[in-house]
Design a protein around this motif. Structure first.
Motif, PDB file in Angstrom:
ATOM      1  N   MET A   1       0.828  -1.202   0.000  1.00  0.00           N
ATOM      2  CA  MET A   1       0.000   0.000   0.000  1.00  0.00           C
ATOM      3  C   MET A   1       0.866   1.258   0.000  1.00  0.00           C
ATOM      4  SD  MET A   1      -3.035   1.036  -0.102  1.00  0.00           S
ATOM      5  CE  MET A   1      -4.162   2.278   0.369  1.00  0.00           C
ATOM      6  N   ILE A   2       1.990   1.204   0.703  1.00  0.00           N
ATOM      7  CA  ILE A   2       2.875   2.360   0.778  1.00  0.00           C
ATOM      8  C   ILE A   2       3.386   2.719  -0.613  1.00  0.00           C
ATOM      9  CG2 ILE A   2       5.094   3.188   1.667  1.00  0.00           C
ATOM     10  CD1 ILE A   2       2.903   3.170   3.763  1.00  0.00           C
ATOM     11  N   LYS A   3       3.770   1.746  -1.427  1.00  0.00           N
ATOM     12  CA  LYS A   3       4.274   2.035  -2.771  1.00  0.00           C
ATOM     13  C   LYS A   3       3.214   2.726  -3.614  1.00  0.00           C
ATOM     14  CE  LYS A   3       8.544   0.785  -3.342  1.00  0.00           C
ATOM     15  NZ  LYS A   3       9.576   1.757  -3.604  1.00  0.00           N
ATOM     16  N   VAL A   4       1.949   2.384  -3.435  1.00  0.00           N
ATOM     17  CA  VAL A   4       0.880   3.054  -4.171  1.00  0.00           C
ATOM     18  C   VAL A   4       0.854   4.528  -3.787  1.00  0.00           C
ATOM     19  CG1 VAL A   4      -1.619   3.200  -4.500  1.00  0.00           C
ATOM     20  CG2 VAL A   4      -0.494   0.965  -4.437  1.00  0.00           C
ATOM     21  N   PHE A   5       0.946   4.820  -2.511  1.00  0.00           N
ATOM     22  CA  PHE A   5       0.973   6.205  -2.038  1.00  0.00           C
ATOM     23  C   PHE A   5       2.198   6.930  -2.580  1.00  0.00           C
ATOM     24  CE2 PHE A   5       2.344   9.374   1.115  1.00  0.00           C
ATOM     25  CZ  PHE A   5       1.248  10.227   1.061  1.00  0.00           C
ATOM     26  N   GLU A   6       3.338   6.274  -2.567  1.00  0.00           N
ATOM     27  CA  GLU A   6       4.572   6.885  -3.047  1.00  0.00           C
ATOM     28  C   GLU A   6       4.507   7.197  -4.536  1.00  0.00           C
ATOM     29  OE1 GLU A   6       7.459   4.104  -1.621  1.00  0.00           O
ATOM     30  OE2 GLU A   6       7.411   4.951   0.402  1.00  0.00           O
ATOM     31  N   HIS A   7       3.784   6.394  -5.300  1.00  0.00           N
ATOM     32  CA  HIS A   7       3.591   6.691  -6.722  1.00  0.00           C
ATOM     33  C   HIS A   7       2.798   7.986  -6.898  1.00  0.00           C
ATOM     34  CE1 HIS A   7       5.047   2.637  -7.552  1.00  0.00           C
ATOM     35  NE2 HIS A   7       5.230   3.062  -8.796  1.00  0.00           N
ATOM     36  N   GLY A   8       2.089   8.400  -5.867  1.00  0.00           N
ATOM     37  CA  GLY A   8       1.362   9.665  -5.902  1.00  0.00           C
ATOM     38  C   GLY A   8       2.284  10.846  -6.172  1.00  0.00           C
ATOM     39  N   TYR A   9       3.539  10.758  -5.727  1.00  0.00           N
ATOM     40  CA  TYR A   9       4.493  11.826  -6.008  1.00  0.00           C
ATOM     41  C   TYR A   9       4.729  11.950  -7.512  1.00  0.00           C
ATOM     42  CZ  TYR A   9       5.605  11.421  -1.009  1.00  0.00           C
ATOM     43  OH  TYR A   9       5.533  11.376   0.370  1.00  0.00           O
ATOM     44  N   ILE A  10       4.842  10.818  -8.175  1.00  0.00           N
ATOM     45  CA  ILE A  10       5.032  10.823  -9.631  1.00  0.00           C
ATOM     46  C   ILE A  10       3.768  11.339 -10.306  1.00  0.00           C
ATOM     47  CG2 ILE A  10       5.453   9.402 -11.671  1.00  0.00           C
ATOM     48  CD1 ILE A  10       7.087   7.507  -9.822  1.00  0.00           C
ATOM     49  N   TRP A  68       8.475  16.104  -7.711  1.00  0.00           N
ATOM     50  CA  TRP A  68       9.546  15.291  -8.295  1.00  0.00           C
ATOM     51  C   TRP A  68      10.647  15.036  -7.269  1.00  0.00           C
ATOM     52  CZ3 TRP A  68       9.847  11.948 -11.833  1.00  0.00           C
ATOM     53  CH2 TRP A  68      11.076  11.512 -12.311  1.00  0.00           C
ATOM     54  N   MET A  69      10.997  16.041  -6.480  1.00  0.00           N
ATOM     55  CA  MET A  69      11.998  15.828  -5.432  1.00  0.00           C
ATOM     56  C   MET A  69      11.545  14.743  -4.460  1.00  0.00           C
ATOM     57  SD  MET A  69      13.584  19.566  -4.505  1.00  0.00           S
ATOM     58  CE  MET A  69      12.018  20.347  -4.159  1.00  0.00           C
ATOM     59  N   LEU A  70      10.264  14.783  -4.093  1.00  0.00           N
ATOM     60  CA  LEU A  70       9.733  13.754  -3.198  1.00  0.00           C
ATOM     61  C   LEU A  70       9.768  12.382  -3.863  1.00  0.00           C
ATOM     62  CD1 LEU A  70       6.730  15.765  -1.711  1.00  0.00           C
ATOM     63  CD2 LEU A  70       8.914  15.221  -0.588  1.00  0.00           C
ATOM     64  N   TYR A  79      13.537   4.409 -13.006  1.00  0.00           N
ATOM     65  CA  TYR A  79      12.170   3.901 -12.900  1.00  0.00           C
ATOM     66  C   TYR A  79      11.156   5.042 -13.020  1.00  0.00           C
ATOM     67  CZ  TYR A  79       7.846   2.110 -10.914  1.00  0.00           C
ATOM     68  OH  TYR A  79       6.534   1.786 -10.724  1.00  0.00           O
ATOM     69  N   ALA A  80      11.385   6.124 -12.300  1.00  0.00           N
ATOM     70  CA  ALA A  80      10.390   7.195 -12.206  1.00  0.00           C
ATOM     71  C   ALA A  80      10.307   8.058 -13.459  1.00  0.00           C
ATOM     72  CB  ALA A  80      10.695   8.082 -10.996  1.00  0.00           C
TER      73      ALA A  80
END
Length: 124
Positions: A1-10, A68-70, A79-80
């Motif tokens: 679930m955390i990775k889904v949230f982290e993709h929010g930065y992208i 983007w920094m986040l 990857y990003a």
């Protein structure tokens, strides 16, 4: 679930960038043609820079940079960064829908390749 949230930065990087590009296109179109003389060009640019919509686009560009920094704290750039190419797809679609810009088979094929590339990189 955390990775889904982290993709929010992208995702936020893409959303802020697309917003900025669309607002700039809209407001530059509304401002009319660029004057020929230098003083006219300076006034044209100053008028745009003081426009609240243009200011919101500039602020969105700033927020895209922050997002983007986040993202860079959570993902490798290899990857990003390909996800940023989704800007092209979204701006192309919005240009067609909002500004009646043309889309042809070559643009659609290129867009499909970009999307396929992002999927391949995301899975890899």
């Amino acid at each position: 679930m955390i990775k889904v949230f982290e993709h929010g930065y992208i995702v936020m990087t893409v959303i802020f960038t697309v917003y900025s590009q669309l607002v700039m296109r809209w407001q530059v179109s509304a401002a009319g043609p660029l004057p020929v003389d230098m003083s006219g060009k300076i006034g044209y640019v100053l008028n745009l820079i003081l426009n609240p919509w243009v200011l919101s686009g500039i602020f969105a560009t700033f927020l895209a940079g922050v997002s983007w920094m986040l993202a860079m704290t959570k993902f490798e750039i290899s990857y990003a960064y390909p996800f940023v190419s989704l800007n092209y797809i979204l701006v192309l679609a919005a240009g067609f829908l909002l500004f009646n810009e043309s889309i042809n088979a070559a643009k659609l094929a290129g867009s499909a390749l970009v999307i396929l590339g992002v999927i391949v990189i995301a899975k890899g």
